[in-house]
Design an enzyme around this catalytic site. Sequence first.
Site, PDB file in Angstrom:
ATOM      1  N   ARG A  79      -8.155  -6.930  -9.051  1.00  0.00           N
ATOM      2  CA  ARG A  79      -8.937  -8.155  -9.297  1.00  0.00           C
ATOM      3  C   ARG A  79     -10.400  -7.767  -9.443  1.00  0.00           C
ATOM      4  NH1 ARG A  79     -11.388  -7.827  -4.321  1.00  0.00           N
ATOM      5  NH2 ARG A  79      -9.992  -7.168  -2.677  1.00  0.00           N
ATOM      6  N   GLY A  97      -8.597  -6.957   3.743  1.00  0.00           N
ATOM      7  CA  GLY A  97      -9.669  -7.532   4.556  1.00  0.00           C
ATOM      8  C   GLY A  97      -9.902  -6.792   5.860  1.00  0.00           C
ATOM      9  N   GLU A 101      -9.798   2.653  -4.907  1.00  0.00           N
ATOM     10  CA  GLU A 101     -10.628   2.982  -3.748  1.00  0.00           C
ATOM     11  C   GLU A 101     -10.235   4.332  -3.134  1.00  0.00           C
ATOM     12  OE1 GLU A 101     -11.906  -1.419  -2.198  1.00  0.00           O
ATOM     13  OE2 GLU A 101     -10.453  -0.331  -0.977  1.00  0.00           O
ATOM     14  N   GLU A 153      -1.663   7.189   8.563  1.00  0.00           N
ATOM     15  CA  GLU A 153      -2.534   8.060   7.776  1.00  0.00           C
ATOM     16  C   GLU A 153      -3.353   8.899   8.723  1.00  0.00           C
ATOM     17  OE1 GLU A 153      -5.163   5.830   5.167  1.00  0.00           O
ATOM     18  OE2 GLU A 153      -3.611   5.741   3.637  1.00  0.00           O
ATOM     19  N   ASN A 159      -7.403  -2.340  -5.809  1.00  0.00           N
ATOM     20  CA  ASN A 159      -7.543  -3.794  -5.845  1.00  0.00           C
ATOM     21  C   ASN A 159      -7.400  -4.266  -7.280  1.00  0.00           C
ATOM     22  OD1 ASN A 159      -7.962  -4.349  -3.085  1.00  0.00           O
ATOM     23  ND2 ASN A 159     -10.035  -3.538  -3.271  1.00  0.00           N
ATOM     24  N   LYS A 173       0.810  -1.218   0.000  1.00  0.00           N
ATOM     25  CA  LYS A 173       0.000   0.000   0.000  1.00  0.00           C
ATOM     26  C   LYS A 173       0.845   1.269   0.000  1.00  0.00           C
ATOM     27  CE  LYS A 173      -4.146  -1.834   1.984  1.00  0.00           C
ATOM     28  NZ  LYS A 173      -5.199  -1.500   2.931  1.00  0.00           N
ATOM     29  N   HIS A 227     -14.410  -2.402   9.151  1.00  0.00           N
ATOM     30  CA  HIS A 227     -13.751  -2.022   7.887  1.00  0.00           C
ATOM     31  C   HIS A 227     -14.063  -2.980   6.743  1.00  0.00           C
ATOM     32  CE1 HIS A 227     -11.617   0.802  10.376  1.00  0.00           C
ATOM     33  NE2 HIS A 227     -10.921  -0.135  10.990  1.00  0.00           N
ATOM     34  N   ARG A 238     -24.411  -8.325   1.039  1.00  0.00           N
ATOM     35  CA  ARG A 238     -23.637  -9.559   1.215  1.00  0.00           C
ATOM     36  C   ARG A 238     -24.284 -10.354   2.333  1.00  0.00           C
ATOM     37  NH1 ARG A 238     -17.187  -8.193   0.977  1.00  0.00           N
ATOM     38  NH2 ARG A 238     -17.307  -6.481  -0.505  1.00  0.00           N
TER      39      ARG A 238
HETATM   40  P1  ADP Z   1      -8.232  -3.137   3.382  1.00  0.00           P
HETATM   41  O1  ADP Z   1      -7.274  -3.350   2.240  1.00  0.00           O
HETATM   42  O2  ADP Z   1      -7.876  -3.915   4.596  1.00  0.00           O
HETATM   43  O3  ADP Z   1      -9.654  -3.286   2.963  1.00  0.00           O
HETATM   44  P2  ADP Z   1      -8.378  -0.219   3.107  1.00  0.00           P
HETATM   45  O4  ADP Z   1      -7.182   0.644   3.063  1.00  0.00           O
HETATM   46  O5  ADP Z   1      -9.089  -0.481   1.805  1.00  0.00           O
HETATM   47  O6  ADP Z   1      -8.017  -1.608   3.817  1.00  0.00           O
HETATM   48  O7  ADP Z   1      -9.436   0.385   4.129  1.00  0.00           O
HETATM   49  C1  ADP Z   1     -10.609  -0.309   4.477  1.00  0.00           C
HETATM   50  C2  ADP Z   1     -11.547   0.596   5.236  1.00  0.00           C
HETATM   51  O8  ADP Z   1     -10.904   1.083   6.435  1.00  0.00           O
HETATM   52  C3  ADP Z   1     -11.974   1.852   4.501  1.00  0.00           C
HETATM   53  O9  ADP Z   1     -13.066   1.621   3.628  1.00  0.00           O
HETATM   54  C4  ADP Z   1     -12.338   2.751   5.678  1.00  0.00           C
HETATM   55  O10 ADP Z   1     -13.585   2.372   6.209  1.00  0.00           O
HETATM   56  C5  ADP Z   1     -11.297   2.416   6.712  1.00  0.00           C
HETATM   57  N1  ADP Z   1     -10.129   3.331   6.582  1.00  0.00           N
HETATM   58  C6  ADP Z   1      -8.972   3.096   5.913  1.00  0.00           C
HETATM   59  N2  ADP Z   1      -8.146   4.170   5.959  1.00  0.00           N
HETATM   60  C7  ADP Z   1      -8.789   5.127   6.686  1.00  0.00           C
HETATM   61  C8  ADP Z   1      -8.481   6.479   7.075  1.00  0.00           C
HETATM   62  N3  ADP Z   1      -7.338   7.057   6.745  1.00  0.00           N
HETATM   63  N4  ADP Z   1      -9.414   7.156   7.792  1.00  0.00           N
HETATM   64  C9  ADP Z   1     -10.606   6.575   8.138  1.00  0.00           C
HETATM   65  N5  ADP Z   1     -10.940   5.317   7.802  1.00  0.00           N
HETATM   66  C10 ADP Z   1     -10.055   4.584   7.071  1.00  0.00           C
END
Ligand code: ADP
Length: 451
Positions: free
Chosen positions: A291, A164, A275, A200, A289, A116, A235, A337
Amino acid sequence: MFDKILIANRGEVALRVMRAAKELGIATVAVYSTADKDAMHVRLADESVCIGPPPARDSYLNIPAIVAACEITGADAVHPGYGFLAENARFADILEEHEIAFIGPKAEHIRIMGDKIEAKRTAARLGIPSVPGSPGAIANEAEALSIAADIGYPVIVKAAAGGGGRGMKVADGPEDLADAIAAARIEARTAFGDDSVYLEKYLSKPRHIEIQVMGDGHGRAVHLGERDCSLQRRHQKIWEEGPSPALNAAQREEIGGLVARAVAELGYVGAGTVEFLYEDGKFYFIEMNTRVQVEHPVTEMITGIDIVNEQIKIAAGSPLSISQDDVRFLGAAIECRINAEHARTFIPSPGRIAYFHPPGGLGVRVDSSAYQGYVIPPFYDSLVGKLIVHGRTRTEAMMRLRRALDEFIIDGINTTLPLFRTLVRNADVQNGQYDIHWLEEFLKTDPAMEL
Ligand code: ADP
């Protein structure tokens, strides 16, 4: 075009890929663990090969067994579905060495987006804005404290190899940061074998909005609009819809165009999802992602484009069959889902489905590999199926969803159907007024939820 596709997956996504292959006149091979010998993907494939015992690491993640299954059956391509080996660059490399096509992007792009931190760097290079944070992995606590002070609390510690929803911890102030880093590292090491973490800014009320893209590696790419996946628990998405109740057509074109141009410049091949978190009118990249995603049917319903069919054709070397002008958005679609879990405690509920009656009618799609008498094994994810509805307007889609949820009968196991029946009747959900924290808050504050 390919002659025979081996599907390195199980469950509803294995059926989804099989449907696209069959429509293209391509033969299919299922692989299965001994726990899945009665599974629907085995029954519906032209051929099937048992690849090992129930644990995924010995079967669905067992690369030598899957390559051997290709060789035994003469499959010339592999579709990985989502999960399992779908984002494993080494698997893509090994298939290439065996002259078997991988229906997915180049290994190089899987590698970049699987890290990431590297993904955020790449996004920045392509002109896509990200959530403010550390420029790379955190070396030590002192560095983390200094970066967090700069970006301001709360901050979120995230696993570089994450997925996940795992390996993420929030720190509300400097006093929480060391614990958050330690906890995220442990979770990341256990889940991904890599404990690199980064920081972040933690956004307080964003929506999760993602853009579906397709590229052909010949410098062409299109976007297929957005999906709003803000309704999440831990999440993890549970309800996805498109278009987002928060965007208008001009905003869609702006972010979609930006992403499509970036993907074209990258030389990306196949389907992908970029995303974002979206807050106060601004988009912040979080990850890509590489895929097909669980929620891809939402986009298929509003565009009429078969994403898996396009994936297969692109992997076989065809240019994209659609241009951006061909992409038209019609109405609204929502996906739920449905998991084999208790709708309030979310405790998994594997076991035998005593009775299964899926809903039907205009604008209703059920993607599931379940059937009456099927025994859901305890070894894999708990998805029983996806209910997707389409309507000419969001209001029509909501009415249809309520009707379809009431019609859906799954007896013998607990499912999350009752949760969706509550959500579809909720005023905030009906008005599209929710962010990524809404569902967790709702679950905390509504003990009277009728289940
Ligand atoms: P994963 O790859 O585990 O799915 P992501 O980076 O796509 O992780 O984040 C999944 C979810 O986590 C996001 O949709 C959001 O709900 C929460 N999230 C991730 N980063 C942040 C952030 N900087 N601030 C607030 N929520 C976050």
